[in-house]
Scaffold this motif. Structure first.
Motif, mmCIF file in Angstrom:
data_model
loop_
_atom_site.group_PDB
_atom_site.id
_atom_site.type_symbol
_atom_site.label_atom_id
_atom_site.label_comp_id
_atom_site.label_asym_id
_atom_site.label_seq_id
_atom_site.Cartn_x
_atom_site.Cartn_y
_atom_site.Cartn_z
ATOM 1 N N THR A 66 0.924 -1.229 -0.048
ATOM 2 C CA THR A 66 0.013 0.180 -0.108
ATOM 3 C C THR A 66 0.838 1.260 0.036
ATOM 4 O OG1 THR A 66 -1.950 -1.150 1.485
ATOM 5 C CG2 THR A 66 -1.821 1.373 1.056
ATOM 6 N N ALA A 67 1.916 1.308 1.012
ATOM 7 C CA ALA A 67 2.732 2.431 0.820
ATOM 8 C C ALA A 67 3.449 2.779 -0.600
ATOM 9 C CB ALA A 67 3.708 2.215 2.097
ATOM 10 N N ARG A 68 4.129 1.604 -0.990
ATOM 11 C CA ARG A 68 4.653 1.756 -2.241
ATOM 12 C C ARG A 68 3.684 2.273 -3.380
ATOM 13 N NH1 ARG A 68 6.174 -3.822 -3.632
ATOM 14 N NH2 ARG A 68 7.319 -2.892 -5.349
ATOM 15 N N LEU A 69 2.341 1.795 -3.356
ATOM 16 C CA LEU A 69 1.313 2.507 -4.371
ATOM 17 C C LEU A 69 1.224 3.953 -4.118
ATOM 18 C CD1 LEU A 69 -1.366 -0.238 -4.459
ATOM 19 C CD2 LEU A 69 0.144 0.401 -6.440
ATOM 20 N N VAL A 70 1.076 4.539 -2.981
ATOM 21 C CA VAL A 70 0.863 5.685 -2.575
ATOM 22 C C VAL A 70 2.197 6.391 -3.088
ATOM 23 C CG1 VAL A 70 0.690 7.436 -0.453
ATOM 24 C CG2 VAL A 70 -0.666 5.244 -0.480
ATOM 25 N N ASP A 71 3.292 5.832 -2.585
ATOM 26 C CA ASP A 71 4.652 6.732 -3.207
ATOM 27 C C ASP A 71 4.625 6.916 -4.637
ATOM 28 O OD1 ASP A 71 5.632 6.700 -0.619
ATOM 29 O OD2 ASP A 71 7.079 5.060 -0.915
ATOM 30 N N GLN A 72 4.286 5.673 -5.709
ATOM 31 C CA GLN A 72 4.272 5.838 -7.046
ATOM 32 C C GLN A 72 3.243 6.965 -7.466
ATOM 33 O OE1 GLN A 72 5.471 3.557 -10.036
ATOM 34 N NE2 GLN A 72 5.365 5.846 -9.959
ATOM 35 N N VAL A 73 1.889 7.188 -6.850
ATOM 36 C CA VAL A 73 1.084 8.177 -7.101
ATOM 37 C C VAL A 73 1.700 9.508 -6.729
ATOM 38 C CG1 VAL A 73 -1.223 9.399 -6.689
ATOM 39 C CG2 VAL A 73 -1.000 6.848 -6.922
ATOM 40 N N ASN A 74 2.225 9.830 -5.514
ATOM 41 C CA ASN A 74 2.976 11.030 -4.934
ATOM 42 C C ASN A 74 4.007 11.174 -6.086
ATOM 43 O OD1 ASN A 74 1.261 10.979 -2.952
ATOM 44 N ND2 ASN A 74 2.882 10.039 -1.426
ATOM 45 N N ASP A 75 4.920 10.221 -6.451
ATOM 46 C CA ASP A 75 5.861 10.565 -7.544
ATOM 47 C C ASP A 75 5.501 11.080 -8.803
ATOM 48 O OD1 ASP A 75 8.853 10.373 -8.133
ATOM 49 O OD2 ASP A 75 8.500 8.666 -9.433
ATOM 50 N N TRP A 76 4.578 10.537 -9.263
ATOM 51 C CA TRP A 76 3.711 11.032 -10.567
ATOM 52 C C TRP A 76 3.261 12.346 -10.304
ATOM 53 C CZ3 TRP A 76 0.427 5.885 -11.207
ATOM 54 C CH2 TRP A 76 1.254 5.110 -12.168
ATOM 55 N N GLU A 77 2.656 12.626 -9.320
ATOM 56 C CA GLU A 77 2.329 14.139 -8.970
ATOM 57 C C GLU A 77 3.484 15.080 -9.184
ATOM 58 O OE1 GLU A 77 -1.790 13.756 -6.357
ATOM 59 O OE2 GLU A 77 -0.103 13.665 -5.286
#
Length: 296
Positions: A66-77
């Protein structure tokens, strides 16, 4: 990391410690290594899916994924990717290891396999975003009242998947905390059993193609069920289950990952959506993990 594979510093005594930190993964310090979490809905989810057309929460990813998915989205932003534009993240599992990991999660595929059969095809993934907006009568900068409203619809109406007798399901993963205030989806029980008319121009606020929506009088009289989820939780629903979602009136964003699965025996017809949205990838072959691209 952008590759979706954070560097590990220590793996000892059943604890995980990371060398590189992010806002999401800082909470993982000394996190006990966990086995696959059991499906939240237990054995009842199949009954719910068959009778209502949806089941949630079906399960929950472990905190690390879950944390890695959140990180991926934050990185795209941070990179300036406009996630609220639907095609911005189409089929991102082909360029993000963590999205591919989520889409091929064993428990997710075990559940999907029970519905579509032992040959499972991952048809599409995308992220849906609803960002917080303010609406002020006195402000010229206020966002339109209709922003991010999705009219009542059945997904399969738009997807061109044949024959209609074959089951098609979506698994929707909460990246953020999902509430009614920030635009959670609402499902109408039992509507997956009937193909309902989608009226063009019916709802000027609907972001669907041609402002389409199913008329309220064609829907069940009972109230819709709200799919409110915590980060990492996911639900499953039939592609014919009628649903809608309202505007994000909260100060918080709402992002979810949609993963669409079909049986290998389907064929595709033309739709109003760009054909590039459908990139079939066989992820279960005879009930076993596999990776096989399928030509449209």
């Amino acid at each position: 990391s952008r590759s979706g594979r954070p560097s590990l510093n220590t793996l000892a005594k059943g604890f995980l410690v990371e060398r590189t930190w992010s806002k999401a993964t800082m909470l993982l310090t000394l996190l006990p290594l966990l086995p696959l979490l059991p499906l939240v809905s237990g054995s009842e989810w199949r009954k719910d899916l068959q009778q209502q057309g949806f089941a949630f929460p079906l399960g929950k990813f472990d905190p690390y994924l879950t944390a890695r998915l959140v990180d991926q989205v934050n990185d795209w932003e941070k990179q300036g990717l406009a996630i609220e534009q639907q095609n911005a993240t189409w089929n991102s599992h082909f360029r993000s290891d963590v999205v591919m990991e989520a889409a091929t999660d064993p428990q997710v595929l075990d559940a999907v396999q029970e519905v579509v059969g032992k040959d499972v095809v991952l048809l599409h993934t995308t992220f849906f975003a609803k960002y917080p907006r303010t609406l002020s009568i006195d402000s010229s900068e206020s966002s339109p009242k209709c922003l991010t409203i999705i009219g009542t619809h059945q997904d399969r109406t738009y997807w061109g998947i044949n024959p209609e007798s074959k089951p098609v399901v979506s698994v929707w993963v909460a990246i953020d905390n999902v509430t009614m205030e920030n635009g959670a989806m609402q499902f109408f029980p039992g509507t997956h059993k009937t193909k309902l008319e989608h009226v063009k121009g019916y709802d000027e606020c609907s972001a669907l193609y041609d402002s389409q929506s199913i008329r309220p009088e064609d829907l069940p009289s009972e109230e819709p069920v709200n799919m409110e989820l915590k980060p990492g939780e996911y639900g499953i629903f039939d592609s014919q289950a009628a649903h809608r979602s309202g505007r994000n009136t909260s100060p918080h964003r709402r992002i979810g990952l949609t993963m669409i699965y079909v049986p290998a025996e389907v064929w595709f017809s033309e739709t109003n959506i760009k054909e590039t949205w459908r990139v079939p990838l066989k992820v279960r072959c005879g009930g076993k993990p596999c990776r096989e691209r399928i030509e449209l």
